[in-house]
Every structure is written in C-alpha cells, then in structure tokens.
Enzyme design. Structure first.
Site, PDB file in Angstrom:
ATOM      1  N   CYS A  29     -23.347  25.520   5.001  1.00 11.41           N
ATOM      2  CA  CYS A  29     -23.353  24.392   5.928  1.00 11.41           C
ATOM      3  C   CYS A  29     -21.943  24.042   6.360  1.00 11.41           C
ATOM      4  O   CYS A  29     -21.089  23.707   5.544  1.00 11.41           O
ATOM      5  CB  CYS A  29     -24.008  23.188   5.258  1.00 11.41           C
ATOM      6  N   CYS A 331       2.958  32.498 -27.166  1.00  7.13           N
ATOM      7  CA  CYS A 331       1.526  32.212 -27.040  1.00  7.13           C
ATOM      8  C   CYS A 331       1.353  30.928 -26.225  1.00  7.13           C
ATOM      9  O   CYS A 331       1.658  29.828 -26.701  1.00  7.13           O
ATOM     10  CB  CYS A 331       0.929  32.060 -28.434  1.00  7.13           C
TER      11      CYS A 331
END
Length: 358
Positions: A29, A331
C-alpha cells in the site's frame, strides 16, 4: 537587470536542484510506504504512484484490478548529501515483507508486490548487494523474493492518494493497524525505524563521523529517544546483549563497525573472526586510539572493559585468549555498533577507511 536577476536565481536554486535525487520503491500500500519514507531527514517528498507495468498513465481502478502489471509504488525525492541510497534501501527492507511475492500484508495481488526499481547501474548494484546482505543475515526463514528491476516509468497516483496519512489520519491509522504491517515489522526488527537521519524520535545517531570537534554527546533523554531500548541499555547502562541472538555475531560481510551513538569508527571486518562466543569478536580495533579501556570488577571478576573514545559508549570487553597476531579477543556487543558495508562506506562518509581492504 534581467541578467543579474537570472544569476541570483541560479545561485539560489542551483544547489537545491543539484542536491536532489530520486529512488522508486514498492512496498505494498503506497499510503504506508509514502508515510514511512517521509519520516527520513534528507527526504523532501515521497510521491505515491504506479510502476512496473506497460500501461501509460494508469488510473487507480486499472492498477487495483491487477490487469496493468503495475504495482503501487512511491518515488522518493531525497538529498544524497544528507542520506544515501544505501540508507534508503536499508529503510525499505525494514518496512515491508521481503518474503511475499504476491502482495503485502492484507493487500493481495501482484499490484501490491514488493519491488526496487533502479534507475542507474549504481542503484542496481547497491540494491542487489543489499538484498544479498539481507539473505545472508538469516533474519527471515523464508527466501527473499522482492523484485529488483529497471524502472520503465513512474506515474504519480491521483491527488487524493497523495499524503493520505496526513489528510485522513484516523482512516489511515485504522487501515494500517488492521493490515498487520506494523505487527510484522516489530516481530522481525527490534526497531524498524532505527536508521540514521530518521525524523522519528527513535531514529539513530549521525550518518557519519566528522571528527571529535563536530561531536557533542546528546543528553540522556535524546539518547533514549534515538536509540533502541537494547542499544541504550548496552551503551549507557553497561549491559550485555544475549549471545548468538544479536545482529552481527555471525556477520561475514566486508565493512567497518562504528559507534551507534557517535558514528566514530571502531572495528573492521578484516580483523573479525569466529570466536564461538556468540558475540562479534575482533583481534584489534581499527586503530589503537579508536577505543579506551578500563578495569571492570563487576560480576565477581576482574575484566578489561572497552568503551568508545568520544561517545564513551560501553562496547564490551577485551580478553587475552584470542588468535594471532595479537592474541587478543575484543568481544563486542552488536547493539553498541552500526555496520557500514564496504560498498556503502564512501557514500556514508567513511571512504578514507577503504584502504583497510586493499
């Protein structure tokens, strides 16, 4: 006088015209797709219309019948100095269902199919690269089926369709909620509107890093509005995201990782490796002064915390159990970073770091 007037007009209008570019997308749409793109800083207008078929100047009735080959689309008019085509692509993927070839959400039929209509070879290249990246991300279990096809022509829709979400807000909100669109987006994305340049309150931080002299860290209220809840918790409250359930732990694309708050460059894919921990891990930062470290004695242990130098975002920790050549494992939390693919780095303002890949 006419010459002088013409010169003044060219000086006033020239830069504005030069800064305009267009992109055409179909995400179901067009009321919704237009509304989504007009949230972005750098987008001056999104025009609802039709593309993909052969019928010239089609009407809504013709397109909605499914007989023209057209799909409801939007033409996005944007300033490439403020937002890149790559960022428009990222925004597009986050606001539609790329696994549905026969419509979008409650709207069924090829006239509501998703598509990227490229206008130049460069747009095609970036569109295909972004689709490949989405496929490799594993975010969707089903195949990515969105079409990438040349733009034949774009035909603006009737006037009553333009800015429908502004002119008829109650009807629009009722339709959108019941279409299932937002429920789908929230299921597959932590924050669909998390992108540089967004006008919405939760839009992400600056498009690129221009140096510490151009960066002032936003206050807490602004950061809470700009960042996703998880990104705020990680960067501002020193939290840790779940292992194996974060965006970049298994990302194998070439590119760089930048601070989600400031955009300052942090790590490169050239130093990323599979650590088996479930978090993105690197052997080193982009440069020694890209980050800062400090002792962290929480959780009944002593660790070395890693923070971004200028935004002071909590990024993660560094350990001495990494591979050669550094023996270190940086990390990091995905939620603290934003990934810039190699092919998008120049457009996003990080062209100087392309030497990392030579």
């Amino acid at each position: 006088m006419r010459v002088i007037a013409a010169l003044l007009i060219s000086l006033i209008t020239g830069p504005a015209l030069a800064a305009q570019a267009t992109a055409v997308f179909a995400g179901g749409c067009f009321w919704c797709t237009e509304s989504d793109f007009e949230k972005l800083d750098g987008v001056s207008e999104a025009i609802s219309g039709y593309a993909g078929g052969d019928e010239a100047n089609p009407t809504y009735e013709q397109v909605s019948s499914g007989a023209t080959g057209h799909t409801e689309s939007v033409q996005v008019i944007y300033d490439p100095d403020k937002i890149s085509y790559a960022q428009l692509l990222d925004w597009f993927w986050r606001h539609m269902d790329p696994t549905d070839a026969d419509g979008q959400f409650v709207d069924r039929g090829r006239q509501y199919r998703g598509a990227i209509f490229f206008e130049t070879p460069e747009q095609e290249k970036q569109a295909r690269a972004s689709k490949t990246a989405l496929e490799k991300s594993g975010r969707f279990e089903k195949p990515i089926v969105t079409e990438i096809t040349p733009l034949k022509a774009f035909y603006p829709a009737e006037e009553y369709h333009q800015d429908y979400y502004k002119r008829n807000p109650l009807r629009y909100k009722f339709y959108r909620y019941n279409s299932g669109r937002d429920q789908f987006l929230e299921k597959h994305w932590d924050d669909p509107d998390h992108l540089p340049g967004g006008k919405k309150a939760n839009a992400e931080a600056p498009m690129s890093w221009r140096g510490p002299e151009h960066f002032n860290k936003p206050d807490e209220a602004t950061l809470r509005a700009r960042l996703s809840p998880l990104s705020f918790q990680v960067t501002q409250e020193d939290d840790t995201e779940p292992a194996f359930k974060n965006t970049y732990w298994d990302n194998k694309q070439q590119g760089i990782y930048v601070d989600v708050v400031s955009g300052e460059p942090l790590f490169s894919s050239t130093d990323k490796y599979e650590s088996g921990t479930g978090w993105p891990s690197f052997t080193k930062p982009i440069s020694p002064d890209a980050v800062t470290t400090r002792e962290d004695s929480t959780l009944w242990m002593v660790r070395t915390e890693v923070r971004s130098r200028y935004a002071d975002s909590h990024l993660g920790h560094v350990f001495k159990d990494g591979p050669r050549p550094t023996g270190e494992r940086w990390c990091m939390n995905s939620a603290a970073m934003r990934f810039i693919p190699k092919e998008d780095m120049a457009a996003a303002g990080y062209g100087q770091y392309l030497t990392l890949f030579e």
